[in-house]
Scaffold this motif. Sequence first.
Motif, PDB file in Angstrom:
ATOM      1  N   LEU A 234       0.833  -1.194   0.000  1.00  0.00           N
ATOM      2  CA  LEU A 234       0.000   0.000   0.000  1.00  0.00           C
ATOM      3  C   LEU A 234       0.873   1.251   0.000  1.00  0.00           C
ATOM      4  CD1 LEU A 234      -2.891   1.208   0.289  1.00  0.00           C
ATOM      5  CD2 LEU A 234      -2.624   0.944   2.770  1.00  0.00           C
ATOM      6  N   ARG A 235       0.563   2.179  -0.908  1.00  0.00           N
ATOM      7  CA  ARG A 235       1.309   3.431  -1.020  1.00  0.00           C
ATOM      8  C   ARG A 235       0.349   4.606  -1.068  1.00  0.00           C
ATOM      9  NH1 ARG A 235       4.247  -0.273  -4.165  1.00  0.00           N
ATOM     10  NH2 ARG A 235       6.476  -0.386  -3.637  1.00  0.00           N
ATOM     11  N   PHE A 236       0.901   5.806  -0.844  1.00  0.00           N
ATOM     12  CA  PHE A 236       0.085   7.017  -0.783  1.00  0.00           C
ATOM     13  C   PHE A 236       0.706   8.107  -1.645  1.00  0.00           C
ATOM     14  CE2 PHE A 236      -0.136   4.679   3.186  1.00  0.00           C
ATOM     15  CZ  PHE A 236      -1.499   4.478   3.323  1.00  0.00           C
ATOM     16  N   LYS A 237      -0.158   8.859  -2.314  1.00  0.00           N
ATOM     17  CA  LYS A 237       0.299   9.900  -3.227  1.00  0.00           C
ATOM     18  C   LYS A 237      -0.446  11.198  -2.922  1.00  0.00           C
ATOM     19  CE  LYS A 237       0.668  10.726  -8.243  1.00  0.00           C
ATOM     20  NZ  LYS A 237       0.350  10.142  -9.573  1.00  0.00           N
ATOM     21  N   ASP A 238       0.303  12.277  -2.830  1.00  0.00           N
ATOM     22  CA  ASP A 238      -0.283  13.605  -2.658  1.00  0.00           C
ATOM     23  C   ASP A 238      -0.654  14.118  -4.044  1.00  0.00           C
ATOM     24  OD1 ASP A 238      -0.907  16.264  -2.208  1.00  0.00           O
ATOM     25  OD2 ASP A 238       0.676  16.557  -0.712  1.00  0.00           O
ATOM     26  N   LEU A 239      -1.953  14.179  -4.329  1.00  0.00           N
ATOM     27  CA  LEU A 239      -2.398  14.547  -5.667  1.00  0.00           C
ATOM     28  C   LEU A 239      -2.235  16.028  -5.960  1.00  0.00           C
ATOM     29  CD1 LEU A 239      -5.610  12.328  -5.911  1.00  0.00           C
ATOM     30  CD2 LEU A 239      -3.340  11.872  -6.844  1.00  0.00           C
ATOM     31  N   ARG A 240      -1.924  16.820  -4.969  1.00  0.00           N
ATOM     32  CA  ARG A 240      -1.709  18.248  -5.201  1.00  0.00           C
ATOM     33  C   ARG A 240      -0.359  18.521  -5.847  1.00  0.00           C
ATOM     34  NH1 ARG A 240      -3.299  19.420   0.949  1.00  0.00           N
ATOM     35  NH2 ARG A 240      -1.943  17.569   1.018  1.00  0.00           N
ATOM     36  N   ASN A 241       0.607  17.644  -5.594  1.00  0.00           N
ATOM     37  CA  ASN A 241       1.937  17.850  -6.186  1.00  0.00           C
ATOM     38  C   ASN A 241       2.500  16.599  -6.857  1.00  0.00           C
ATOM     39  OD1 ASN A 241       2.773  16.217  -4.018  1.00  0.00           O
ATOM     40  ND2 ASN A 241       3.271  18.005  -2.738  1.00  0.00           N
ATOM     41  N   GLY A 242       1.753  15.478  -6.773  1.00  0.00           N
ATOM     42  CA  GLY A 242       2.180  14.248  -7.423  1.00  0.00           C
ATOM     43  C   GLY A 242       3.241  13.466  -6.691  1.00  0.00           C
ATOM     44  N   GLU A 243       3.598  13.889  -5.473  1.00  0.00           N
ATOM     45  CA  GLU A 243       4.676  13.227  -4.741  1.00  0.00           C
ATOM     46  C   GLU A 243       4.164  12.005  -3.971  1.00  0.00           C
ATOM     47  OE1 GLU A 243       6.623  15.979  -2.216  1.00  0.00           O
ATOM     48  OE2 GLU A 243       7.400  17.233  -3.861  1.00  0.00           O
ATOM     49  N   LEU A 244       4.972  10.940  -4.003  1.00  0.00           N
ATOM     50  CA  LEU A 244       4.694   9.760  -3.196  1.00  0.00           C
ATOM     51  C   LEU A 244       5.220   9.983  -1.783  1.00  0.00           C
ATOM     52  CD1 LEU A 244       5.574   6.779  -5.565  1.00  0.00           C
ATOM     53  CD2 LEU A 244       3.314   7.417  -4.742  1.00  0.00           C
ATOM     54  N   LEU A 245       4.431   9.572  -0.792  1.00  0.00           N
ATOM     55  CA  LEU A 245       4.886   9.669   0.589  1.00  0.00           C
ATOM     56  C   LEU A 245       5.852   8.537   0.908  1.00  0.00           C
ATOM     57  CD1 LEU A 245       1.648  10.602   2.586  1.00  0.00           C
ATOM     58  CD2 LEU A 245       3.247  12.078   1.368  1.00  0.00           C
ATOM     59  N   ASP A 246       6.609   8.724   1.964  1.00  0.00           N
ATOM     60  CA  ASP A 246       7.502   7.666   2.415  1.00  0.00           C
ATOM     61  C   ASP A 246       6.725   6.523   3.068  1.00  0.00           C
ATOM     62  OD1 ASP A 246       9.722   9.055   1.547  1.00  0.00           O
ATOM     63  OD2 ASP A 246      10.015  10.088   3.472  1.00  0.00           O
ATOM     64  N   ASP A 247       5.463   6.763   3.425  1.00  0.00           N
ATOM     65  CA  ASP A 247       4.622   5.736   4.044  1.00  0.00           C
ATOM     66  C   ASP A 247       4.405   4.595   3.054  1.00  0.00           C
ATOM     67  OD1 ASP A 247       4.209   8.431   4.902  1.00  0.00           O
ATOM     68  OD2 ASP A 247       2.571   7.763   6.172  1.00  0.00           O
ATOM     69  N   VAL A 248       4.943   3.436   3.333  1.00  0.00           N
ATOM     70  CA  VAL A 248       4.754   2.247   2.508  1.00  0.00           C
ATOM     71  C   VAL A 248       4.413   1.093   3.447  1.00  0.00           C
ATOM     72  CG1 VAL A 248       5.800   0.616   0.905  1.00  0.00           C
ATOM     73  CG2 VAL A 248       6.378   3.054   0.751  1.00  0.00           C
ATOM     74  N   ILE A 249       3.304   0.418   3.165  1.00  0.00           N
ATOM     75  CA  ILE A 249       2.839  -0.665   4.038  1.00  0.00           C
ATOM     76  C   ILE A 249       2.773  -1.940   3.225  1.00  0.00           C
ATOM     77  CG2 ILE A 249       1.038  -1.417   5.629  1.00  0.00           C
ATOM     78  CD1 ILE A 249       0.133   1.522   5.795  1.00  0.00           C
ATOM     79  N   ALA A 250       3.565  -2.925   3.585  1.00  0.00           N
ATOM     80  CA  ALA A 250       3.636  -4.189   2.858  1.00  0.00           C
ATOM     81  C   ALA A 250       2.650  -5.210   3.426  1.00  0.00           C
ATOM     82  CB  ALA A 250       5.054  -4.743   2.916  1.00  0.00           C
ATOM     83  N   ASN A 251       2.344  -6.208   2.613  1.00  0.00           N
ATOM     84  CA  ASN A 251       1.545  -7.365   3.024  1.00  0.00           C
ATOM     85  C   ASN A 251       0.158  -6.970   3.536  1.00  0.00           C
ATOM     86  OD1 ASN A 251       3.554  -9.335   2.429  1.00  0.00           O
ATOM     87  ND2 ASN A 251       4.625  -8.752   4.323  1.00  0.00           N
ATOM     88  N   THR A 252      -0.528  -6.154   2.748  1.00  0.00           N
ATOM     89  CA  THR A 252      -1.902  -5.804   3.082  1.00  0.00           C
ATOM     90  C   THR A 252      -2.858  -6.651   2.238  1.00  0.00           C
ATOM     91  OG1 THR A 252      -2.234  -4.066   1.422  1.00  0.00           O
ATOM     92  CG2 THR A 252      -1.097  -3.445   3.466  1.00  0.00           C
ATOM     93  N   ALA A 253      -4.154  -6.533   2.559  1.00  0.00           N
ATOM     94  CA  ALA A 253      -5.165  -7.320   1.863  1.00  0.00           C
ATOM     95  C   ALA A 253      -5.653  -6.667   0.579  1.00  0.00           C
ATOM     96  CB  ALA A 253      -6.345  -7.580   2.792  1.00  0.00           C
ATOM     97  N   GLY A 254      -5.225  -5.458   0.282  1.00  0.00           N
ATOM     98  CA  GLY A 254      -5.572  -4.873  -1.012  1.00  0.00           C
ATOM     99  C   GLY A 254      -6.123  -3.470  -0.951  1.00  0.00           C
TER     100      GLY A 254
END
Length: 718
Positions: A172-192
């Motif tokens: 799981l990843r997160f993106k700031d749509l105001r500037n297109g930047e990906l956050l450092d928050d990355v969560i592995a092994n999620t259900a989707g």
Amino acid sequence: MDVTTDVTAPVAKKVPSERTHHGDTFVDHYEWLRDKNDPEVIAYLEGQNAFTETHTAQLDGLRKDIFGEIKSRTQETDMSVPSRRGRYWYYARTEEGKQYAIRCRCPIADDDDWTPPEVTADEPLTGEEILLDANVEAEGHDFFSLGGLTVSDDGNWLAYSTDVIGDERYTLRFKDLRNGELLDDVIANTAGGAVWSADAKHVFYQTVDDAWRPDTVWRHDIGAGRDDVRVFHEPDERFWVGMGSTRSDKYLMIGVGSKITTEVYVLAADDPTGEFRSVAPRVDGVEYSVEHAVIGGTDQFVIVHNDVRDGVKAENFAIDIAPVDDPTNRRELIAHDPERRIEDLDAFRDYLVLSYRRAALPKLAIADLRGVDGVPAPADFHEVEFREELCSAGLAANPEWATPKLRIGYGSFVDPTEVLDLDVATGDLTLLKRQPVLGGYDATDYVQTREWATAVDGTRIPLSIVRRKGVDETRPAPLLLYGYGSYETSIDPSFSVSRLSLLDRGVVFVLAHIRGGGEMGRYWYDNGKTLTKKNTFTDFVDAARHLVDAQWTTPQQMVAEGGSAGGLLMGAVANLAPELFNGVLASVPFVDALTSILDPSLPLTVIEWDEWGNPLHDPDVYAYMRSYSPYENVEAKPYPPILALTSLNDTRVLFTEAAKWVARLQELSTSDNPILLKTEMSAGHGGVSGRYKQWEEVAFELAWILQQTGAVSPPPPE
């Protein structure tokens, strides 16, 4: 007829392994094929792949032709109808030559504008913003799957998850749509998937246990690091956990369900750090779902359930409403009807939409709350009429609670999929898009019909049939019979571009709506599961015999197909009536069912006990499953040609099942018919990823089907 009879399959070594339960011992010689980390197992699978490729090499030209037909009929650069949510229109588009869709949005110019922008295949919409290009995400990977893509209510944040292995463990990843930047928050092994709080500061996601069961919901605070808060955990291995929200966005919901029991927890979306509360405590055998609606000016929970009322269980489900602050104070909205299986009720600001089925046909009925004083009565629900009775129809993408029109999807065997807007007040349906089928497709060239076969116990089995007009009805034709029959899943007639390659070569396609599915209501499901599961298999055999007796086809021209639980059906049918078919195609087949259901450590096993029974602790269930499980019941008899397809990284139905089944079939079959195994070495339960790769796989399957039905003849050997 196969022409490469001088080629032999790799022979799996036999290593005896005893399995004893309830006084019964089964000696399994191929259990050693379970370990995909064993080089000998991989070598065996690769050897089978080579054998299959050699045995089907004469179909290479036909495969290329079919791939070309699919490609030529498909508008490769295309775009979905935009759906409005918040301040944007959201849509997906594809580009010629690219494997995956591109997810986009564009701003809404006028808040009162509910007419979607015109779909254009060649040019992006004005102001287009690319949310996620899956082609970029998939670079460098043999497999790619998008698990979820969710935008926060304010439109500023994107949460998305990906799987590049095929084992359905998502990152799981997160993106700031105001500037297109990906956050450092990355969560592995999620259900989707992921669900945003109303303030867009928190996101909820799920993780799975060692048996692949989604069991825990976590709250992640955006930008706050990885110390996430566990907000819910379900320890009972029979229950899966799901996460979502009401269409009104007013409530977050956690759903907990086994195959026969559910419980729903709710939390106000503007109070994301609060405590979820149960709408109704779980009761064994009672299922319910919850939606939020405003009815008669008050906030209500709409509850679809199969609980008992006045001493009668609502087997086909009923609907109650209750104040959100007192869910126990329930009153009936729609009563149970044994002839109508209620599947869902969707709530919008101005409408309630009832989805149900009657006589194996899907239906929609809508109540316009603007014209109702207080709580709507059943007479206030008006059924939507569609062109074809045999069809797939239902609500399409309707993310906005306040939408003034309802988006509906429709299709049939002969009608390409349509997206329509329904004006509830007038009943007018406006076509927004029809699936383009290039090359001059004409629906009037094809005919779809409904027939009924009679099962051995007298039960009438619905069959949905499609053929090309002009197929000689006075003589039997090549025929593909498809079945599933599990989990109360309904398979409705729908359009398929690839199926045209069969129909145009004279093949008749038939869906057998057998027991274990949901087409005829809950009783149809209940009479095709656990200790009545054999009805699923005998229904399919009786459907095949009906088609022969009615001179639709002959055993020499008929192929059977099913996948996953439908692959179990294929294995059972091959044992029961091998003489009825000239081919059996089994995709990711659940053919070693008893071994799997006996092992609680395997993915999905414990929750499956409600579907199949618990053979580990119940000797009657063990004996019943032992009597039909395809692998154990392979014996010395003349099996038809069989093609089994599986994937190395499948976590739902392990590749082991198909590998063991094929090894045993190749050992014991007394016919010269080839038993083939094809393993995708970098894919999961859904097979290969990427549309061009998927077309190649479909072409491989269809070419084999055409050969086995006799619709085409293989070229003579060189």
